[in-house]
Design an enzyme around this catalytic site. Structure first.
Site, PDB file in Angstrom:
ATOM      1  N   ASP A 183       0.878  -1.174   0.000  1.00 41.58           N
ATOM      2  CA  ASP A 183       0.000   0.000   0.000  1.00 41.58           C
ATOM      3  C   ASP A 183       0.910   1.216   0.000  1.00 41.58           C
ATOM      4  O   ASP A 183       1.545   1.531   1.009  1.00 41.58           O
ATOM      5  CB  ASP A 183      -0.901  -0.035   1.253  1.00 41.58           C
ATOM      6  CG  ASP A 183      -1.739   1.234   1.393  1.00 41.58           C
ATOM      7  OD1 ASP A 183      -1.690   2.116   0.507  1.00 41.58           O
ATOM      8  OD2 ASP A 183      -2.456   1.344   2.416  1.00 41.58           O
ATOM      9  N   LYS A 222       2.815  11.515  -3.161  1.00 42.91           N
ATOM     10  CA  LYS A 222       1.784  10.846  -3.960  1.00 42.91           C
ATOM     11  C   LYS A 222       0.901  11.874  -4.671  1.00 42.91           C
ATOM     12  O   LYS A 222       0.354  11.610  -5.731  1.00 42.91           O
ATOM     13  CB  LYS A 222       0.940   9.956  -3.037  1.00 42.91           C
ATOM     14  CG  LYS A 222       0.007   9.008  -3.749  1.00 42.91           C
ATOM     15  CD  LYS A 222      -0.624   8.055  -2.743  1.00 42.91           C
ATOM     16  CE  LYS A 222      -1.652   7.144  -3.357  1.00 42.91           C
ATOM     17  NZ  LYS A 222      -2.213   6.224  -2.339  1.00 42.91           N
ATOM     18  N   GLU A 245      -7.359   0.649  -4.299  1.00 41.29           N
ATOM     19  CA  GLU A 245      -7.333   0.555  -2.833  1.00 41.29           C
ATOM     20  C   GLU A 245      -8.653   0.074  -2.232  1.00 41.29           C
ATOM     21  O   GLU A 245      -8.659  -0.853  -1.419  1.00 41.29           O
ATOM     22  CB  GLU A 245      -6.882   1.892  -2.229  1.00 41.29           C
ATOM     23  CG  GLU A 245      -5.388   2.117  -2.469  1.00 41.29           C
ATOM     24  CD  GLU A 245      -4.936   3.563  -2.363  1.00 41.29           C
ATOM     25  OE1 GLU A 245      -5.742   4.402  -1.930  1.00 41.29           O
ATOM     26  OE2 GLU A 245      -3.785   3.839  -2.725  1.00 41.29           O
ATOM     27  N   ASP A 261     -13.263   4.992   1.305  1.00 40.12           N
ATOM     28  CA  ASP A 261     -11.834   5.002   1.614  1.00 40.12           C
ATOM     29  C   ASP A 261     -11.337   6.446   1.670  1.00 40.12           C
ATOM     30  O   ASP A 261     -11.101   7.080   0.644  1.00 40.12           O
ATOM     31  CB  ASP A 261     -11.099   4.192   0.531  1.00 40.12           C
ATOM     32  CG  ASP A 261      -9.590   4.123   0.780  1.00 40.12           C
ATOM     33  OD1 ASP A 261      -9.102   4.747   1.738  1.00 40.12           O
ATOM     34  OD2 ASP A 261      -8.906   3.432   0.001  1.00 40.12           O
TER      35      ASP A 261
END
Lengths: 613, 235
Positions: A8, A72, A171, A193
């Site tokens: 992850d 990210k 994800e 999420d």
């Protein structure tokens, strides 16, 4: 071949997990500090050495200029895209950046995939230390709403870290997989999420077949720039305004002071998930101390607009799945930001049921990635993920209008074929522009790539080139073209709008070998030092206990000289020199060790004979 | 200049007579009956054939979905991660074709559009859409109201009344859409019956032509309703 893991790669934290064969359950792998959460922070020291994780996060406070977090947010984006982020995040963008962003880190500058590769390499080393075996393949997770460029950037990062990326998994889908193992569930599941920097909502249908379980994503939506970071920034705005008003101090948003404040704000945010109120404390030197009580109610009012922003994608995803909230059987919470009670309450009210939070929201995505990695690695399929492409794929037509060729929420792999021809006589090249997005005009969508189809001169409209667009199981686009008149396959050289081309990747791979060598050298130094420490300790002890009958004065001098030389070598970082001195010391103590060994043996024998008496 | 022509959906691939692996004759649709290897897509295989279905327009959704799941389980790239590049590509080809086919066949509208396109009886967007004669009067009136609404909006005139009238008109056309869908469904049933009874080419072509006309009318009304709703939202 080495081991395979699930990773992850998060905005705030990254994790690595594997499928434990004995328990049949996925497990996260801890790092040297015992925690399995690796802060996604990368720093560089004065010597140009890369530092990742906990140590790098500490350097945010001491060396913010040499440290980068939340990288990210920059993956697969161009300089023009990130102007908003630059106002909030202390990214130091290289002025030489072109289509791909370069971030300054010390004297060098790196692309976001390279920085992410440092994080991946650290996780890889955690796993290798854990297995005592090399790790060379991985399933890496990405936000479901990541576009093609962001996915490609993540895949590039894996490659640069020396990992073959078996699959990119969304994800929320990974989380659903982990939950599915945890507790068999059927029907429609909504995965909410809300992570450090991204928000995703996925609506899945869980189906039992005679062969196994199928996790079919019906629709997904999200916001790749909405997360816990935004909550931190809202708190930061509040604190900075108040500090300005009360103390007349203007905090530089890119300075190190702000990082100290940020740390205490994040702590306050965490505390407010369980406590009703907490204190924010921030020293302002001679000007005094900013002390601020904040209640949960006040915090909730502050972040309500941010939490509300997650509801638009949630409604759109439900509409695309052709479902109403009441038709959702289970809602699952994933991501650190779902620890916030207001978030839980909002989701619960929307889906009209108490959402699941049995699995650790920080770990669940990595666990799901490990499950998928195991399925791909073992070839034994117990379940199947059917994911979708989050955004419509289109090509630019006349007038800058987009013709959609693969609609959003199409199950992947998905494809479309288009025929292209020339518009004027003797035209030898046809330009094709591929985009992703839901808007009608090309200028409002995300440019993915451009390429040219070559054709021999001929009257207009005679050329017939068939182009096949295919989105693979990773959500990444492939393009192939065929001249129908000659039946020849065209080579399509796609120039990504915001990504690295193959040449750039090759060059970075070469550079990353230097880093790998540096990593290797460092590990050797550490191992040599450890070994030297234990030999020196043993020698010192032996010399101390050994009388002159055992070791001659000459011998003692020689040993002490070797010891001194080894100690000097240990101060440097040349592991080969250390090894030489270790060998020299071993040679010098050979006789001593032999005598001691015999002595120990004879003592043991004596002991035995004593017993016999 | 890019010129994107309407898609003529033809399944790609090469004609397959013998298995690429065991060289035996291929009997199965997706895999070789003898050695079990996945096969290239044969040229001209349509979405109906991919699912082993006749080209009928009535499809039981649950049965189609079940078949989709079953084929997904077998064709998905997950099964071929450890296979060679050739087989990996075949899986990618087959599984994308499966997903494209399911996406198209599961909705009655895209299903009939696909059938007509596949049989080269429909090319959307090539001819300028004309108002169906029976709707001419209503369309004319609607356009007048739309002009009035735009004028009122720019000049700051009365829009509430106009909006109400347009709302009612949009509702009226929406109802026509439902009628058209029912007409399309009836034609679809006739098509299926014609296939069952082995009706001749002429009769089948006539049915397809009528379906194409109804689809044109449908897309005309659809655009009209969308346009009116946009104008109302903007006013």
């Amino acid at each position: 071949m080495g081991r395979v893991v699930g990773i992850d790669l998060g905005t705030t934290y990254s994790l690595v997990a594997y499928m434990d064969a004995q328990s049949g359950a996925p497990k996260t792998i801890p790092g040297p500090y015992g925690s399995s959460l690796l802060p996604s922070v990368v720093s560089v020291d004065a010597k140009g050495k890369i530092i990742v994780g906990e140590d790098a996060r500490d350097r945010l406070l001491t060396e913010p200029e040499l440290t980068i977090y939340s990288v990210k947010r920059l993956m697969g984006r161009g300089v023009a895209d990130i102007q908003d982020e630059l106002r909030i995040f202390p990214f130091r963008i290289d002025v030489k950046s072109d289509s791909v962003i370069r971030v300054n880190l010390g004297e060098k500058s790196f692309t976001p995939p390279e920085i992410s590769a440092f994080i991946l390499r650290e996780l890889k080393s955690w796993a290798e230390a854990y297995f005592k075996e090399p790790v060379d393949r991985a399933v890496i997770t990405v936000p479901a709403y990541f576009n093609d460029a962001q996915r490609q950037a993540t895949k590039d990062a894996g490659r640069l870290a020396g990992l073959e990326v078996l699959r990119l998994v969304n994800e929320p889908t990974a989380a659903a997989l982990a939950y599915g193992l945890h507790k068999q569930k059927r029907g429609h599941v909504a995965v909410y999420d809300f992570g450090g920097g991204t928000f995703d909502i996925s609506i899945l249908k869980l189906i039992s077949t005679t062969e196994g379980d199928i996790y079919q994503v019906l629709a997904t939506n999200g916001d790749t720039h909405l997360g816990g970071d935004d909550i931190d920034n809202a708190l930061m705005d509040l604190a900075r305004r108040e500090i300005q008003a009360k103390f007349g101090v203007e905090l530089d948003p890119r300075g190190e002071d702000v990082q100290t404040l940020r740390k205490s704000l994040i702590r306050a945010k965490h505390e407010l998930s369980s406590a009703q109120k907490t204190l924010i404390e921030y020293p302002l030197g001679a000007k005094g101390m900013y002390i601020r009580e904040i209640t949960r109610a006040e915090f909730e009012n502050l972040i309500r607009p941010i939490v509300a922003r997650t509801m638009t994608p949630a409604k759109l995803a439900l509409a695309d799945a052709k479902l109403t909230p009441a038709q959702i059987d289970e809602a699952v919470l994933v991501g650190g930001s779902t620890r916030i009670p207001l978030v839980q309450k909002t989701v619960g009210e929307f889906f009209e049921r108490t959402p699941h939070r049995e699995l650790d929201p920080d770990e669940v995505v990595a666990l799901g990635a490990a499950v998928q990695a195991d399925i791909l690695e073992s070839g034994v399929k117990t379940m199947l993920l059917l994911d979708v492409t989050p955004l419509s794929l289109g090509i630019e037509t006349m007038g800058g209008v987009i013709a959609k060729i693969i609609p959003r929420n199409s199950t992947i792999p998905a494809s479309a074929q288009e025929m292209f021809t020339t518009g004027v006589d003797n035209q030898t090249a046809i330009d094709v522009h591929i985009l992703q997005g839901e808007r009608e005009l090309a200028k409002d969508c995300r440019s993915l790539a451009r390429f040219q189809l070559k054709t021999p001169p001929a009257p207009a409209g005679l050329a017939r080139i068939e182009v096949k667009f295919l989105i693979d199981a990773n959500g990444i686009l492939q393009v192939a073209a065929k001249d129908l008149r000659t039946d020849e396959q065209h080579v399509v050289e796609v120039q990504p709008s915001y990504g690295l081309n193959d040449t750039e990747i090759e060059r970075m791979l070469e550079e990353s070998i230097d880093f790998a060598e540096q990593d290797f050298a460092e590990r050797q130094v550490i191992e040599a030092r450890t070994e030297a420490d234990s030999i020196l300790a043993a020698t010192d002890k032996a010399l101390k206990n050994a009388g002159s009958s055992v070791v001659t004065a000459e011998e003692r001098v020689a040993i002490e000289k070797s010891e001194a030389e080894l100690r000097t070598a240990m101060k440097g970082s040349d592991y080969k020199a250390m090894r030489e001195k270790i060998d020299a010391l071993n040679a010098a103590t050979e006789h001593l060790a032999e005598v001691l060994m015999n002595g120990a043996l004879s003592t043991a024998l004596k002991g035995k004979s004593l017993d016999e008496f | 200049m890019p010129l994107s022509q309407p898609q003529t959906k033809r399944a790609e691939g090469v004609p397959v007579t013998s298995c690429w692996n065991c060289k035996g004759a291929v009997s199965g649709t997706h895999f070789c009956g003898a050695c079990g290897k996945i096969q290239p897509l044969p040229a001209g295989m349509d979405y109906f054939a991919f699912f082993g279905l006749p080209r009928k327009l009535t499809i039981e959704p649950a049965a189609l979905e079940g078949q989709f799941h079953m084929l997904s389980w077998k064709l998905h790239p997950d099964n071929f991660v450890r296979a060679g590049e050739f087989e990996r590509n075949l899986s990618l080809q087959r599984s994308s074709e499966l997903n494209d086919a399911y996406r198209t066949l599961r909705e009655p509208l895209s299903r009939v559009e696909y059938l007509l396109e596949f049989l080269n009886l429909r090319k959307e967007g090539t001819t300028k859409q004309q108002a169906p004669p029976e709707l001419l009067e209503e369309v004319f009136e609607l356009n007048e109201w739309l002009d009035e609404l735009r004028e009122a909006r720019t000049l700051g005139g009365e829009v509430v009344l106009l909006r109400g009238r347009l709302d009612a008109a949009a509702g009226n056309f929406q109802a026509k859409l439902t009628e058209v869908d029912a007409e399309l469904a009836a034609l679809g049933a006739q098509w299926d019956a014609a296939l069952d009874s082995g009706a001749d080419e002429a009769k089948r072509t006539a049915l397809l032509t009528r379906m194409s006309e109804v689809l044109n009318r449908r897309s005309y009304i659809r655009n009209l309703v969308d346009g009116v709703q946009q104008e109302i939202a903007a006013a």
